[in-house]
Design a protein around this motif. Structure first.
Motif, mmCIF file in Angstrom:
data_model
loop_
_atom_site.group_PDB
_atom_site.id
_atom_site.type_symbol
_atom_site.label_atom_id
_atom_site.label_comp_id
_atom_site.label_asym_id
_atom_site.label_seq_id
_atom_site.Cartn_x
_atom_site.Cartn_y
_atom_site.Cartn_z
ATOM 1 N N ILE A 99 93.087 -18.542 46.389
ATOM 2 C CA ILE A 99 91.762 -17.934 46.270
ATOM 3 C C ILE A 99 91.260 -17.576 47.662
ATOM 4 O O ILE A 99 91.278 -18.411 48.574
ATOM 5 C CB ILE A 99 90.780 -18.886 45.566
ATOM 6 C CG1 ILE A 99 91.308 -19.232 44.166
ATOM 7 C CG2 ILE A 99 89.396 -18.253 45.472
ATOM 8 C CD1 ILE A 99 90.497 -20.306 43.468
ATOM 9 N N SER A 100 90.812 -16.333 47.819
ATOM 10 C CA SER A 100 90.328 -15.872 49.115
ATOM 11 C C SER A 100 89.275 -14.793 48.920
ATOM 12 O O SER A 100 89.525 -13.792 48.242
ATOM 13 C CB SER A 100 91.500 -15.326 49.947
ATOM 14 O OG SER A 100 91.049 -14.812 51.187
ATOM 15 N N ASP A 101 88.097 -15.025 49.471
ATOM 16 C CA ASP A 101 87.013 -14.030 49.468
ATOM 17 C C ASP A 101 86.700 -13.509 48.071
ATOM 18 O O ASP A 101 86.557 -12.304 47.843
ATOM 19 C CB ASP A 101 87.388 -12.863 50.397
ATOM 20 C CG ASP A 101 86.193 -11.967 50.720
ATOM 21 O OD1 ASP A 101 85.054 -12.467 50.688
ATOM 22 O OD2 ASP A 101 86.408 -10.769 50.991
ATOM 23 N N ILE A 145 93.640 -10.777 41.197
ATOM 24 C CA ILE A 145 92.522 -10.784 40.249
ATOM 25 C C ILE A 145 91.229 -10.595 41.019
ATOM 26 O O ILE A 145 90.888 -11.398 41.902
ATOM 27 C CB ILE A 145 92.480 -12.100 39.458
ATOM 28 C CG1 ILE A 145 93.830 -12.377 38.796
ATOM 29 C CG2 ILE A 145 91.375 -12.058 38.409
ATOM 30 C CD1 ILE A 145 93.932 -13.766 38.178
ATOM 31 N N SER A 146 90.494 -9.528 40.705
ATOM 32 C CA SER A 146 89.249 -9.212 41.416
ATOM 33 C C SER A 146 88.123 -8.992 40.413
ATOM 34 O O SER A 146 88.353 -8.433 39.326
ATOM 35 C CB SER A 146 89.410 -7.939 42.251
ATOM 36 O OG SER A 146 90.543 -8.002 43.081
ATOM 37 N N PRO A 147 86.898 -9.397 40.739
ATOM 38 C CA PRO A 147 85.769 -9.137 39.835
ATOM 39 C C PRO A 147 85.463 -7.645 39.770
ATOM 40 O O PRO A 147 85.515 -6.940 40.788
ATOM 41 C CB PRO A 147 84.615 -9.917 40.474
ATOM 42 C CG PRO A 147 84.982 -10.036 41.914
ATOM 43 C CD PRO A 147 86.471 -10.128 41.958
ATOM 44 N N LEU A 148 85.169 -7.142 38.588
ATOM 45 C CA LEU A 148 84.808 -5.738 38.445
ATOM 46 C C LEU A 148 83.486 -5.444 39.142
ATOM 47 O O LEU A 148 83.310 -4.381 39.749
ATOM 48 C CB LEU A 148 84.718 -5.374 36.961
ATOM 49 C CG LEU A 148 86.031 -5.049 36.239
ATOM 50 C CD1 LEU A 148 85.757 -4.783 34.766
ATOM 51 C CD2 LEU A 148 86.716 -3.848 36.878
ATOM 52 N N PHE A 149 82.570 -6.390 39.056
ATOM 53 C CA PHE A 149 81.256 -6.217 39.676
ATOM 54 C C PHE A 149 80.998 -7.434 40.567
ATOM 55 O O PHE A 149 80.498 -8.461 40.102
ATOM 56 C CB PHE A 149 80.174 -6.078 38.602
ATOM 57 C CG PHE A 149 80.484 -5.020 37.564
ATOM 58 C CD1 PHE A 149 80.338 -3.680 37.871
ATOM 59 C CD2 PHE A 149 80.949 -5.384 36.316
ATOM 60 C CE1 PHE A 149 80.632 -2.705 36.922
ATOM 61 C CE2 PHE A 149 81.250 -4.413 35.362
ATOM 62 C CZ PHE A 149 81.092 -3.074 35.665
#
Length: 250
Positions: A119-121, A84-88
């Motif tokens: 959770i990482s970076d 799961i990564s933030p789009l922005f």
């Protein structure tokens, strides 16, 4: 949790694997459920059980019944991982384990279908079953107020390094209650109460003996407080105390 029903389910899965020569597996187990499995491990040994959590220091894992030696063929580990990564990233919130878990639960997912969340970076890795990873890739688009992208990744290729702080001190012996007290700054009576309330686990196995002599590399988790690794047993002082080093997981 009904412990008798849970144990019966373990027996059924083991018997199915043994009688039909097919691999079977549990949902993701909590530490308490893992401890119940360990209590039964000897009587279930006919089905060659193995534990998988997707990474070395797992809290939640599945039990797989069956082996190549039993069946003559290699079974696939039924695990996957969703990243799961933030789009922005510039506008993303600082998200916690609770935030990610809440977003998953809001999708109607049962907790035993999800393993650990690492959770990482600014990104999260969710260990789960393959069908669940596919579902998350389609449906999970937001965590709190942060728009996210969810993609499937090979859990075997994840390079995650557990962050920890080092804590050292002196104890009268490497008794488990002494190490728990040192790790979390607890009095002897408070540490003892954690054993009485069945909150202490070593590698998923409940330990109620506060006098248990811990060994270096033991990973101890205490429900409600956290997790640590007994890193090193050092020298004995002239006063008969031992220097120990612990790694407190962040």
């Amino acid at each position: 949790m009904d412990e008798q029903l849970f144990k019966k389910r373990l027996e059924e899965l083991a018997q199915t694997a043994f009688m039909n020569s097919v691999y079977t597996h549990t949902p993701f187990l909590s530490e308490r459920e893992q401890s119940l499995f360990h209590e039964m491990r000897q009587e279930l040994s006919f089905a060659d059980a193995s534990l998988y959590g997707g990474h070395e220091d797992y809290d939640r894992c599945i039990v797989v019944f069956g082996s190549k030696e039993m069946f003559g063929y290699e079974g696939e580990i039924p695990l996957a991982c969703a990243k799961i990564s933030p789009l922005f990233k510039k506008f993303a919130e600082t998200l916690t384990h609770r935030d990610y878990l809440g977003a998953l639960m809001n999708l109607g997912i049962e907790r035993n279908q999800i393993g650990d969340i690492l959770i990482s970076d600014g990104e999260a890795y969710v260990f789960c079953f393959r069908h669940m990873a596919e579902f998350l890739c389609r449906e999970l688009t937001k965590v709190r107020n942060t728009q996210v992208e969810t993609v499937g990744v090979d859990f075997k290729e994840i390079h995650y390094w557990q962050e920890y702080s080092t804590k050292d001190g002196f104890v009268s012996s490497p008794r488990l209650d002494a190490l728990v007290g040192l790790a979390f700054g607890l009095s002897r009576s408070k540490a003892l109460s954690l054993f009485q309330s069945q909150k202490v686990f070593i590698r998923g196995k409940m330990e109620t003996r506060n006098s248990y002599q811990a060994k270096p590399e033991d990973v101890i988790s205490v429900r409600g407080f956290g997790k640590f690794r007994f890193q090193e047993l050092g020298r004995e002082t002239k006063k008969g105390r031992f220097h120990v080093k612990l790694q407190i997981y962040k």
